[in-house]
Design an enzyme around this catalytic site. Structure first.
Site, PDB file in Angstrom:
ATOM      1  CG  LEU A 521      -1.965  -1.042   1.335  1.00  0.00           C
ATOM      2  CD1 LEU A 521      -2.581  -1.053   2.722  1.00  0.00           C
ATOM      3  CD2 LEU A 521      -3.049  -0.798   0.292  1.00  0.00           C
ATOM      4  N   GLY A 522       2.035   1.133   0.574  1.00  0.00           N
ATOM      5  CA  GLY A 522       2.895   2.305   0.645  1.00  0.00           C
ATOM      6  C   GLY A 522       4.171   1.950   1.361  1.00  0.00           C
ATOM      7  NE  ARG A 523       8.970  -0.323  -0.270  1.00  0.00           N
ATOM      8  CZ  ARG A 523       9.536  -1.378   0.319  1.00  0.00           C
ATOM      9  NH1 ARG A 523      10.444  -1.206   1.241  1.00  0.00           N
ATOM     10  NH2 ARG A 523       9.189  -2.601   0.002  1.00  0.00           N
ATOM     11  CB  SER A 526       9.733   2.830   9.984  1.00  0.00           C
ATOM     12  OG  SER A 526       8.387   3.122   9.707  1.00  0.00           O
ATOM     13  N   GLY A 527       9.444   1.290   6.958  1.00  0.00           N
ATOM     14  CA  GLY A 527       9.086   0.008   6.363  1.00  0.00           C
ATOM     15  C   GLY A 527       7.901   0.124   5.439  1.00  0.00           C
ATOM     16  CE  LYS A 543       5.335   1.811  10.084  1.00  0.00           C
ATOM     17  NZ  LYS A 543       4.990   2.994  10.903  1.00  0.00           N
ATOM     18  CG  ASP A 640       6.443  12.597  10.545  1.00  0.00           C
ATOM     19  OD1 ASP A 640       6.581  13.712   9.994  1.00  0.00           O
ATOM     20  OD2 ASP A 640       6.724  11.524   9.989  1.00  0.00           O
TER      21      ASP A 640
END
Ligand SMILES: *[C@@H]1O[C@H](CO)[C@@H](O)[C@H](O)[C@H]1NC(C)=O
Ligand SMILES: *[C@@H]1O[C@H](CO)[C@@H](O)[C@H](O)[C@H]1NC(C)=O
Length: 810
Positions: A521-523, A526-527, A543, A640
């Site tokens: 789904l995404g990056r 951290s991973g 995740k 963040d």
């Protein structure tokens, strides 16, 4: 008058032994499937004269409520503490001899006491041929053709079962106390404005306490236009009301037995049954802060978190009834009108008694004036003085709903006779407790079970590895509102955090769920995040954290933070996996991806957010952050905040994600873990980081300000641009421009700022408020920045703007 049929009289006259043999021959050891016309259940045979549902989940019969007292009830067959879900006239238990339930020849179901008097009966307009208990826990009367003519679902007591609707005519009313079954004072019901509410409805006062009475309907995420007044808990643990009240069990999924109970302590809780040992686990509750329940400690009583909520009496007062806190505290002095010279004021910091204000003054009123006002007004028994931005002075005519919490910015001053001896108040939250304090045990008896202890032990060992501060955090099931010097003493304190907020997954389980990590789904830093499906059909985002050594800290931060959090605007974590060198986190899957894709991409114009959606996202995000900073977990700073970390669900409700960088605020007196590296994302990072200032919640406020301005403008302000040879951020350029436009008193400045893709379809008032909030959030000087709850308040003030509602509601 009773109308007992002849055959029954004969049977009864044969005496006790005859009845016993009759029933045992009829029912033998197996419970009855239904009660037919003319037959009855007698209290003497309460163990065998029972109806059970076909799947045996529920039992209906005489339930013992006292040594010689029984109530005709329905309960969970295999629950350790026999959770009763329904009772016929719970305020009038019947005698343990000669009472019975009879399905009369005229088709009504009747409960009679030893003397033959009718204690309860079904209405004669709804008659049936037989009485039967269904798998849902519904006791029904059926006519000869099988139609239901009467059902217990229509007259709930304190519990709502899955598929049992709550409507205009029904309400849940708590029982009076732990282990007491008679009607108490707490109600869960649809109010006249179509909103589901919790109300304390006692002999002296009634007060509404949920949803938050200080917020508007919209502020509480409800709507009042649907007059259907219908709510139901479905089979997978999702509750939905016609006022859009919505929640899900933490263990969402089918096959779990649940009940929603209006508990005697004023909290509404959803429980899930653990069928292996019959214990009940809380899988949702309405009031996360138990002390906010109205009237919990009675008149003049104060609810204090220690960290479990306890009741106490203020100085000059003593407990009214040693056995019952609901009767509160009584003054140790004569409450006559005292001459101003004869009174003194005793100060209780961080304490308030909600409501019953004779007079409220807001402007800038000094403490001395507030005190004088109270002194002069005879009926004033105390005053609350609160400084948060402005100064507030509330004169109280009565003391109800008292509570103390270290984060509360108000002080109450009690008016007492000068000659009354009171203990010194150097440590107010505790010295006020006196010696007579007793703990309110919270919830029904099913809460404290050994199972939770086992969980606690596991968590505790996990927490120990993180260090004292987090052990402390874990231990505070009440999430906040306690003092740092109060370490947990009981293992029970810890269980609540977890209910089943999350569980531990095995690596192979997650590998299977994600089909070997197929759909990415995404990056992030951290991973990578993968889409997956759990066995109960829940869609999740998994995740997978990269380098184990480096991420260890992040992993712990995220697990420990999320485990304690449950808010609609924060992404829910379902569990985690920590196996060998694998570290994975399992989240709810949020359908619509992150905010940046909707805000900045031109590719797909039908993804473009309209004004109403943007405002909703700004408000929701602010609420989520305010929750982290103030409402509950005061020490959590996200660190963040950016559009990539704001996810949107199918209804475009924002959910803040990625707590990997969250930090525990050292503001509460303990030093948090030192930040070993700068965190956050360039462009959204407050200057505090660069200036090496201690990191406070104000760094999130700054980042939120940038996001808010981006929401209004639809462009990245975090990018850097070169203007006249100088490299500045878009944000700086923007701030210079707005300042100039405002200085020039340009008429239509706002129109040139709002995202042009909206073609002017926006609410001007709201846009102005949002820009102003955004600008004050990104102040260089952090003391000038707003706090997140101030942001929420300002946004809520313009949320119901009629211009907006008429122009943009589809
Ligand atoms: C009102 O609520 C009912 C029950 O939840 C629902 O079926 C119905 O669609 C709602 N009506 C509107 C107009 O939202
Ligand atoms: C139910 O209780 C058993 C025994 O205490 C425990 O091992 C199990 O994990 C519990 N199940 C759930 C779903 O909590």
């Amino acid at each position: 008058m009773t109308n007992v049929n002849p055959p029954q009289i004969i049977i009864l006259s044969l005496g006790f032994i005859a009845i016993f043999s009759f029933h045992s021959s009829l029912a033998s050891s197996t419970p009855w499937v239904y009660l037919s016309k003319g037959s009855s259940m007698s209290v003497e045979n309460y163990a065998s004269d029972v109806l059970t549902s076909p799947d045996k989940t529920f039992t209906c019969g005489f339930y013992q409520v006292g040594t010689n007292a029984f109530s005709f009830s329905i309960w969970f067959t295999n629950s350790a503490d026999k959770a009763v879900v329904w009772m016929a006239n719970r305020d009038r238990p019947v005698n343990g001899r000669h009472s019975r339930v009879l399905l009369r020849r005229d088709g009504t179901l009747v409960l009679t006491d030893a003397d033959g008097s009718i204690v309860w009966s079904t209405n004669t307009t709804f008659v049936g041929d037989k009485a039967q208990l269904l798998n849902t826990g519904n006791l029904v009367l059926k006519d000869s053709s099988g139609n239901i003519t009467w059902q217990s679902f229509d007259s709930p007591t304190d519990t709502l079962l899955p598929l049992q609707p709550l409507n205009k005519k029904t309400r849940l009313i708590s029982s009076k106390g732990n282990g007491a079954y008679s009607s108490g004072y707490y109600n869960f019901y649809f109010d006249n404005d179509n909103i589901l509410k919790l109300m304390y409805d006692g002999p002296e006062i009634s007060s509404l306490y949920w949803p938050n009475p200080e917020l508007s309907i919209y502020g509480n995420s409800r709507t009042n236009y649907n007059s259907t007044r219908f709510a139901v808990l479905d089979e997978v643990g999702k509750f939905l009301g016609s006022d859009t009240m919505e929640f899900s069990a933490t263990d969402l999924g089918s096959g779990i037995k649940r009940r929603l109970t209006m508990d005697y302590d004023g909290n509404l809780r959803l429980y899930s049954l653990n069928e292996s040992n019959g214990s009940w686990k809380i899988s949702w509750e309405a009031m996360q802060q138990q002390c906010n329940v109205s009237r919990l400690c009675g008149r003049n009583g104060i609810c204090v978190y220690t960290p479990m909520p306890r009741c106490s009496c203020p100085p000059g007062y003593e407990k009214t009834n040693p056995n019952d806190w609901s009767e509160g505290c009584k003054p140790k002095f004569n409450q006559t009108c005292h001459h101003p010279e004869e009174v003194k004021f005793v100060e209780l910091p961080h304490t308030d008694f909600y409501g019953f204000d004779i007079r409220t003054k807001t402007e800038f009123i000094p403490l001395e004036s507030c005190r004088n006002l109270c002194m002069q007004i005879c009926s004033c028994v105390a005053f609350t003085y609160r400084i948060s931005g402005e100064q507030y002075c509330f004169l109280k005519s009565a003391l109800y709903n008292g509570y103390t919490s270290p984060a509360f910015p108000a002080t109450i001053y009690l008016k007492l006779p000068k000659n009354l001896e009171t203990s010194p108040t150097s440590d107010p939250s505790y010295s006020v407790c006196g010696s007579g304090e007793t703990e309110i045990s919270v919830g029904s008896s099913g809460i404290f079970h050994s199972e939770s202890k086992a969980k606690w032990v596991y968590l505790y060992s996990f927490a120990l590895s993180i260090g004292a501060i987090e052990a402390f955090l874990f231990a505070s099931g009440w999430c906040c509102l306690f003092r740092r010097d109060r370490e947990p003493t009981s293992t029970e304190d810890g269980y609540r955090v977890m209910f089943s907020q999350f569980r531990r997954f095995t690596y192979s389980e997650l590998k299977k769920a994600t089909k070997k990590f197929r759909e990415e789904l995404g990056r992030g830093g951290s991973g990578a995040v993968y889409k997956g499906g759990l066995e109960d059909n829940r869609v999740v985002a998994v995740k997978k954290l990269g380098d184990v050594i480096q991420v260890e800290e992040e992993f712990r931060a995220e697990v420990s933070t999320f485990g304690r959090i449950n808010h609609i605007n924060l992404v829910r974590m379902w569990g985690f996996c920590s196996e060998r060198n694998h570290r994975l986190l399992v989240y709810e899957y949020v359908e619509n991806g992150s905010l940046d894709k909707h805000l900045f991409s031109n590719a797909n114009s039908n993804q473009l957010l309209n004004w109403k959606e943007r405002f909703g996202i700004a408000l929701g995000t602010a609420k989520g952050l305010a929750y982290l900073h103030h409402e509950c977990l005061e020490w959590v700073i996200h660190c963040d905040v950016k559009p990539e970390n704001i996810l949107l669900d199918s209804n475009l409700v924002p959910k803040i994600a990625d707590f990997g960088l969250a930090k525990f605020s050292p503001e509460r007196g303990r030093t948090g873990p030192e930040l070993s590296r700068i965190r956050g994302t360039k462009g959204y990072m407050a200057p505090d980081w660069a200036l090496n200032l201690p990191i406070t919640a104000k760094v999130d406020v700054y980042s939120y300000g940038v996001v808010l301005l981006e929401i209004v403008q639809g462009i990245r302000l975090s990018n850097w641009v070169v203007v006249d040879g100088e490299e500045i951020s878009e944000l700086t350029r923007f701030l210079r421009m707005v300042k100039k436009k405002m200085e020039d008193e340009e008429e239509e400045w706002i129109e040139n700022i709002v995202d042009p893709r909206l073609n002017g379809q926006f609410n001007k008032k709201q846009a102005v408020v949002m820009i102003k909030i955004g600008i004050s959030c990104v102040e260089e000087d952090r003391s000038k920045r707003l706090t997140m709850d101030m942001v929420v308040e300002s946004l809520l003030e313009c949320a119901d703007d009629p211009e907006f509602n008429t122009a943009n509601v589809p």
